[in-house]
Design a protein around this motif. Structure first.
Motif, short mmCIF file in Angstrom:
data_model
loop_
_atom_site.label_atom_id
_atom_site.label_comp_id
_atom_site.label_asym_id
_atom_site.label_seq_id
_atom_site.Cartn_x
_atom_site.Cartn_y
_atom_site.Cartn_z
N GLU A 154 -4.83 -4.55 -3.17
CA GLU A 154 -5.31 -5.44 -4.24
C GLU A 154 -4.85 -6.86 -3.93
O GLU A 154 -5.57 -7.83 -4.18
CB GLU A 154 -4.81 -4.99 -5.62
CG GLU A 154 -5.24 -3.59 -6.06
CD GLU A 154 -6.74 -3.31 -6.05
OE1 GLU A 154 -7.52 -4.17 -5.62
OE2 GLU A 154 -7.13 -2.20 -6.47
N ASP A 215 -10.64 1.23 -11.16
CA ASP A 215 -10.99 0.83 -9.80
C ASP A 215 -12.46 1.15 -9.49
O ASP A 215 -13.08 0.49 -8.66
CB ASP A 215 -10.08 1.50 -8.76
CG ASP A 215 -8.74 0.79 -8.64
OD1 ASP A 215 -7.96 0.89 -9.60
OD2 ASP A 215 -8.49 0.13 -7.61
N GLU A 244 -11.48 0.08 -0.99
CA GLU A 244 -11.55 0.55 -2.38
C GLU A 244 -11.70 2.07 -2.45
O GLU A 244 -11.20 2.70 -3.39
CB GLU A 244 -12.73 -0.14 -3.07
CG GLU A 244 -12.63 -0.19 -4.58
CD GLU A 244 -11.42 -0.98 -5.08
OE1 GLU A 244 -11.17 -2.08 -4.58
OE2 GLU A 244 -10.73 -0.47 -5.96
N HIS A 247 -8.59 3.86 -3.16
CA HIS A 247 -8.03 3.71 -4.51
C HIS A 247 -8.61 4.78 -5.42
O HIS A 247 -7.91 5.38 -6.23
CB HIS A 247 -8.31 2.31 -5.06
CG HIS A 247 -7.86 1.22 -4.14
ND1 HIS A 247 -7.95 -0.11 -4.45
CD2 HIS A 247 -7.32 1.26 -2.89
CE1 HIS A 247 -7.49 -0.83 -3.45
NE2 HIS A 247 -7.11 -0.02 -2.49
FE LIG Z 1 -8.88 -1.19 -6.12
#
Ligand SMILES: [Fe+2]
Ligand SMILES: [Fe+2]
Length: 482
Positions: A154, A215, A244, A247
């Motif tokens: 992040e 997310d 991503e 996540h």
């Molecule tokens: Fe994320």
């Protein structure tokens, strides 16, 4: 596609030839100490000196972009990495459809574009701030490592947006980059820009729900921005999406493991009824109805991030070619939407019902619908775990009207099935749907750290496989080598 190798020699790893871009390089080097200061103040509390087994991006080739090694988080190589430029890329939608993609900011859309970048950028450090206390109660070193991996990435996403601001938006870009380091999640005076990013992430079930649901909003927004006619934004978002995915993996498997452990403990104890909450809690696991309430909370908070169902801003951003739809490139229509309609769920005469709206105005609604469908996939997997162990319970996504603070349904009190309640009924039933203080206290009572390698707290099952194929007793975080 043109690939530029990542330059690791300077302070800021990058594949944007920063070495030849003196102005931007200086601007970023000037921003860097403030960033590190923010990371030390607001990043993971208590573990800044620990050696963490992290992946670092070393390229942008989807097949081999990351390298794993022990790193102290403040020494993580936050870099600027854009997906390769696609030759002769065209603007894929909106009024400029078919024209060459912009390599510079189109003057007429400058303010709109800057706002999109700033809003995306603001969410990135916010979640690090929200999660900064969680290391201390990690249920295992494996989970702690995953938390920190999400956190450093992040941080890198913040770099990604700050690069765009510094490179393409001159003085106001620089000011915005500075402001991104000044706002703080949950601060009454200088909060982060969006509601869900000012909420607390008090425990690990919240963390897993956040990475699963919130997310995933990030994924949807990045997918929409990856379609952008402004090519540097598109390329940045395409690479962010690669990171991503992990996540959401952390969120999905995290909840899976909590659910699995609960069901296994119930089975071992001979408890079949998932509503025998006291008995189940005595086993030291989180009962399924409470897991459902947490899902209700995080899902509804995240839906608010999609904004108003009917939105002129969304219409303008699409029309301008700045922000597309989810996977615009795979959709079969005119990509301009001037004449079409889209069904929007609205609150009309005290009832929740569908109403056709101009497709351009309904883009937030459409992205939210795509989001809900994407959420359901993991929920089905959670339910499969429950069914396989033989517990009669199903986790359900609540109705989109439930517990909303933005848009059509912010004026209503709908329950999880979309039934509109009176204010009194809502107050009375609220804790049937959302975690009560007692639920929160119980979850908090389980949040005891387990920092011995290969061991896991009693309320969560171990993962099926390790990160980077490491064995079960791998020391993902060397806390004492600090
Ligand atoms: Fe994320
Ligand atoms: Fe991110």
């Amino acid at each position: 596609m043109s690939m530029i190798a990542v330059d690791y020699d300077g302070l800021i790893p990058n594949n944007v030839a920063l070495g030849q871009d003196v102005r931007v390089k200086r601007a970023l080097e000037k921003w860097h100490p403030g960033y590190i200061g923010w990371w030390m103040d607001m990043g993971p509390e208590g573990f800044q000196n620990a050696l963490v087994y992290l992946r670092t991006a070393i390229g942008v080739d989807p097949k081999g972009w990351a390298k794993f090694d022990y790193v102290r988080m403040p020494e993580y190589r936050w870099g600027i990495l854009l997906a390769p430029q696609r030759e002769a890329r065209k603007i894929p939608f909106g009024t400029h459809k078919g024209e060459d993609a912009w390599q510079e900011v189109p003057g007429e859309y400058r303010a709109m574009l800057r706002r999109l970048v700033v809003i995306q950028g603001d969410t990135e450090p916010a979640s690090v701030e929200q999660q900064r206390h969680l290391g201390k109660t990690a249920p295992s070193l494996y989970d702690m490592r995953n938390l920190f991996q999400v956190n450093v990435e992040e941080g890198r996403h913040l770099w990604a947006m700050v690069y765009l601001l510094q490179k393409y938006f001159g003085t106001d870009g620089r000011d915005e980059a500075e402001a991104l380091l000044q706002r703080r999640s949950g601060d009454p005076d200088t909060p982060r820009m969006l509601g869900a990013f000012n909420e607390k992430t008090p425990d690990w079930l919240s963390f897993f729900m956040f990475t699963y649901f919130t997310d995933r909003d990030g994924k949807m927004q990045l997918e929409a921005l990856a379609q952008s006619g402004f090519d540097p934004l598109s390329r940045t978002c395409r690479f962010m999406l690669t990171e991503e995915a992990h996540h959401m993996f952390v969120g999905e498997t995290g909840v899976t493991r909590v659910v699995q452990r609960t069901c296994e403990a119930m089975k071992e104890a001979g408890i079949k009824d998932p509503y025998e909450i006291d008995k189940i809690r005595k086993l030291g696991v989180i009962d399924l109805p409470t897991i459902q309430k947490k899902a209700n909370l995080h899902f509804s908070l995240t839906l608010d991030l999609f904004g108003n169902e009917i939105s002129t801003n969304a219409a303008n951003a699409f029309h301008a070619g700045l922000k597309g739809r989810f996977r615009e490139d795979r959709l079969q229509d005119d990509h301009q939407l001037e004449g079409g309609t889209y069904p929007v769920l609205r609150f009309i005469d005290g009832q929740i019902k569908n109403d056709d709206a101009p497709a351009l105005s309904a883009l937030n609604m459409r992205l939210r619908d795509d989001y809900v469908a994407d959420c359901q996939v993991g929920v089905d997997r959670w339910n499969k775990v429950i069914a396989d162990i033989g517990i009669p319970f199903e986790i359900k996504l609540p109705h989109v009207a439930f517990h909303r603070h933005i848009g059509e349904f912010s004026r209503t009190n709908a329950d999880v099935d979309g039934k509109v309640l009176s204010p009194a009924e809502w107050t009375h039933k609220r804790t049937d749907f959302l975690p009560s203080e007692a639920d929160k206290d119980f979850i908090e009572s389980l949040m005891k750290p387990q920092m011995e390698k290969g061991k896991f707290a009693g309320w969560i099952a171990p993962p099926k496989v390790g990160i980077d194929n490491k064995p079960g007793d791998f020391e993902y975080v060397k806390i004492h080598d600090a």
